[in-house]
Design a protein around this motif. Structure first.
Motif, PDB file in Angstrom:
ATOM      1  N   THR A  39     -10.527  20.220 -13.648  1.00 44.41           N
ATOM      2  CA  THR A  39      -9.373  19.464 -14.121  1.00 44.41           C
ATOM      3  C   THR A  39      -9.782  18.605 -15.305  1.00 44.41           C
ATOM      4  N   PRO A  40      -9.256  18.906 -16.507  1.00 47.31           N
ATOM      5  CA  PRO A  40      -9.662  18.134 -17.686  1.00 47.31           C
ATOM      6  C   PRO A  40      -9.246  16.669 -17.629  1.00 47.31           C
ATOM      7  N   VAL A  41      -8.068  16.388 -17.098  1.00 49.57           N
ATOM      8  CA  VAL A  41      -7.613  15.001 -16.930  1.00 49.57           C
ATOM      9  C   VAL A  41      -6.984  14.881 -15.546  1.00 49.57           C
ATOM     10  N   GLY A  42      -7.592  14.050 -14.716  1.00 52.69           N
ATOM     11  CA  GLY A  42      -7.103  13.934 -13.357  1.00 52.69           C
ATOM     12  C   GLY A  42      -7.453  12.600 -12.732  1.00 52.69           C
ATOM     13  N   VAL A  43      -6.641  12.232 -11.755  1.00 54.30           N
ATOM     14  CA  VAL A  43      -6.852  11.015 -10.976  1.00 54.30           C
ATOM     15  C   VAL A  43      -6.519  11.328  -9.524  1.00 54.30           C
ATOM     16  N   ARG A  44      -7.407  10.907  -8.631  1.00 52.18           N
ATOM     17  CA  ARG A  44      -7.165  11.022  -7.193  1.00 52.18           C
ATOM     18  C   ARG A  44      -7.415   9.658  -6.596  1.00 52.18           C
ATOM     19  N   VAL A  45      -6.408   9.097  -5.945  1.00 45.64           N
ATOM     20  CA  VAL A  45      -6.507   7.763  -5.357  1.00 45.64           C
ATOM     21  C   VAL A  45      -6.513   7.912  -3.835  1.00 45.64           C
ATOM     22  N   VAL A  46      -7.530   7.337  -3.207  1.00 46.68           N
ATOM     23  CA  VAL A  46      -7.654   7.340  -1.752  1.00 46.68           C
ATOM     24  C   VAL A  46      -7.582   5.882  -1.311  1.00 46.68           C
ATOM     25  N   ILE A  47      -6.588   5.567  -0.498  1.00 45.09           N
ATOM     26  CA  ILE A  47      -6.365   4.183  -0.070  1.00 45.09           C
ATOM     27  C   ILE A  47      -6.575   4.100   1.439  1.00 45.09           C
ATOM     28  N   ASP A  48      -7.470   3.204   1.848  1.00 45.19           N
ATOM     29  CA  ASP A  48      -7.699   2.944   3.266  1.00 45.19           C
ATOM     30  C   ASP A  48      -7.064   1.614   3.622  1.00 45.19           C
ATOM     31  N   HIS A  49      -6.151   1.645   4.572  1.00 39.50           N
ATOM     32  CA  HIS A  49      -5.543   0.417   5.081  1.00 39.50           C
ATOM     33  C   HIS A  49      -6.157   0.123   6.446  1.00 39.50           C
ATOM     34  N   ILE A  50      -6.637  -1.093   6.601  1.00 43.10           N
ATOM     35  CA  ILE A  50      -7.217  -1.496   7.876  1.00 43.10           C
ATOM     36  C   ILE A  50      -6.532  -2.761   8.395  1.00 43.10           C
ATOM     37  N   ALA A  51      -6.243  -3.709   7.509  1.00 43.98           N
ATOM     38  CA  ALA A  51      -5.735  -5.017   7.920  1.00 43.98           C
ATOM     39  C   ALA A  51      -4.339  -4.950   8.539  1.00 43.98           C
ATOM     40  N   ARG A  52      -3.552  -3.967   8.149  1.00 47.82           N
ATOM     41  CA  ARG A  52      -2.178  -3.843   8.653  1.00 47.82           C
ATOM     42  C   ARG A  52      -1.864  -2.381   8.928  1.00 47.82           C
ATOM     43  N   ARG A  53      -0.927  -2.162   9.819  1.00 46.95           N
ATOM     44  CA  ARG A  53      -0.407  -0.841  10.148  1.00 46.95           C
ATOM     45  C   ARG A  53       1.033  -0.753   9.662  1.00 46.95           C
ATOM     46  N   LEU A  54       1.420   0.411   9.201  1.00 44.97           N
ATOM     47  CA  LEU A  54       2.809   0.635   8.800  1.00 44.97           C
ATOM     48  C   LEU A  54       3.555   1.161  10.024  1.00 44.97           C
ATOM     49  N   PRO A  55       4.569   0.423  10.482  1.00 43.78           N
ATOM     50  CA  PRO A  55       5.157   0.712  11.789  1.00 43.78           C
ATOM     51  C   PRO A  55       6.086   1.927  11.846  1.00 43.78           C
ATOM     52  N   ASP A  56       6.614   2.369  10.708  1.00 44.69           N
ATOM     53  CA  ASP A  56       7.599   3.441  10.771  1.00 44.69           C
ATOM     54  C   ASP A  56       7.659   4.203   9.449  1.00 44.69           C
ATOM     55  N   GLU A  57       8.441   5.284   9.462  1.00 44.38           N
ATOM     56  CA  GLU A  57       8.547   6.136   8.272  1.00 44.38           C
ATOM     57  C   GLU A  57       9.100   5.370   7.071  1.00 44.38           C
ATOM     58  N   GLN A  58      10.071   4.516   7.295  1.00 46.05           N
ATOM     59  CA  GLN A  58      10.660   3.742   6.196  1.00 46.05           C
ATOM     60  C   GLN A  58       9.592   2.862   5.522  1.00 46.05           C
ATOM     61  N   SER A  59       8.759   2.232   6.314  1.00 44.55           N
ATOM     62  CA  SER A  59       7.684   1.397   5.766  1.00 44.55           C
ATOM     63  C   SER A  59       6.682   2.244   4.991  1.00 44.55           C
ATOM     64  N   ARG A  60       6.348   3.409   5.538  1.00 40.60           N
ATOM     65  CA  ARG A  60       5.401   4.293   4.851  1.00 40.60           C
ATOM     66  C   ARG A  60       5.980   4.775   3.522  1.00 40.60           C
ATOM     67  N   ARG A  61       7.247   5.118   3.498  1.00 43.39           N
ATOM     68  CA  ARG A  61       7.883   5.555   2.249  1.00 43.39           C
ATOM     69  C   ARG A  61       7.928   4.411   1.226  1.00 43.39           C
ATOM     70  N   ARG A  62       8.175   3.189   1.707  1.00 41.77           N
ATOM     71  CA  ARG A  62       8.200   2.030   0.814  1.00 41.77           C
ATOM     72  C   ARG A  62       6.824   1.822   0.173  1.00 41.77           C
ATOM     73  N   VAL A  63       5.755   1.933   0.962  1.00 46.51           N
ATOM     74  CA  VAL A  63       4.405   1.775   0.432  1.00 46.51           C
ATOM     75  C   VAL A  63       4.085   2.908  -0.544  1.00 46.51           C
ATOM     76  N   ALA A  64       4.454   4.137  -0.207  1.00 49.05           N
ATOM     77  CA  ALA A  64       4.216   5.258  -1.121  1.00 49.05           C
ATOM     78  C   ALA A  64       4.952   5.028  -2.446  1.00 49.05           C
ATOM     79  N   GLY A  65       6.162   4.517  -2.380  1.00 55.12           N
ATOM     80  CA  GLY A  65       6.915   4.207  -3.600  1.00 55.12           C
ATOM     81  C   GLY A  65       6.247   3.116  -4.407  1.00 55.12           C
TER      82      GLY A  65
END
Length: 141
Positions: free
Chosen positions: A58-84
Motif C-alpha cells: 500500500t503506497p499510502v495507508g493508515v491503520r488505527v488500532v484503538i484499545d479501550h480499557i477505562a470504559r466499556r461501550l454499553p450498546d450498539e448506539q454507543s459503539r456507533r457514536r464512538v465509531a463516528g
C-alpha cells in the motif's frame, strides 16, 4: 486507558499534525471525564513495502488500532457514536492524501488486566478517579 496505535506510511503526518491529532484525541477523552494521562497515542511509521492491504503493498495507508480499557461501550448506539467520532477526528488529517487507504477498529480490553505505575486505576466516576483527572497523576487511593 485508550491506546491509539496509528500505523502509517511515510509522509502521512507532519510532526505538528501528530501533536495536534494526539491533543484532539486526549481532549475528547478528558471531556468525558478521563484523566489526560490515561490517553496514549503512538505513531508507527511503516514503509509501503511493509504495509499490505489485500495482499498488495500500500503506497499510502493508515491503520488505527484503538484499545479501550477505562470504559466499556454499553450498546450498539454507543459503539456507533464512538465509531463516528473516530471517523470525524481522523478524516481532516487524511482526506488530503490521494488514494489513501485507511481504516480503524476499537477493541475493549478487560480493566482487570490494567495498571498504571503499579496501581489499579480507581473505579469509573469515583472520587479517586476524579482526583486523578484533576491532578493529572496516578496517586494511591
Amino acid at each position: 486507558m485508550p491506546l491509539w496505535s496509528i500505523y502509517h506510511t511515510p509522509g502521512t503526518f507532519t510532526a505538528d499534525e501528530k501533536r495536534e491529532l494526539a491533543t484532539r484525541i486526549t481532549d475528547h477523552y478528558h471531556q468525558v471525564g478521563l484523566p489526560r494521562f490515561y490517553v496514549v497515542t503512538a505513531f508507527h511509521e511503516v514503509t509501503p513495502d511493509n504495509l499490505f492491504v489485500g495482499g498488495e503493498p500500500t503506497p499510502v495507508g493508515v491503520r488505527v488500532v484503538i484499545d479501550h480499557i477505562a470504559r466499556r461501550l454499553p450498546d450498539e448506539q454507543s459503539r456507533r457514536r464512538v465509531a463516528g467520532w473516530v471517523n470525524e477526528i481522523m478524516r481532516p488529517f487524511l482526506e488530503r492524501h490521494e488514494h489513501l487507504h485507511w481504516e480503524f477498529h476499537v477493541d475493549e480490553t478487560s480493566a482487570d488486566l490494567w495498571m498504571i505505575n503499579g496501581l489499579v486505576p480507581p473505579p469509573p466516576g469515583s472520587a479517586a478517579e476524579q482526583r486523578w483527572a484533576k491532578d493529572n497523576l496516578a496517586l494511591p487511593y
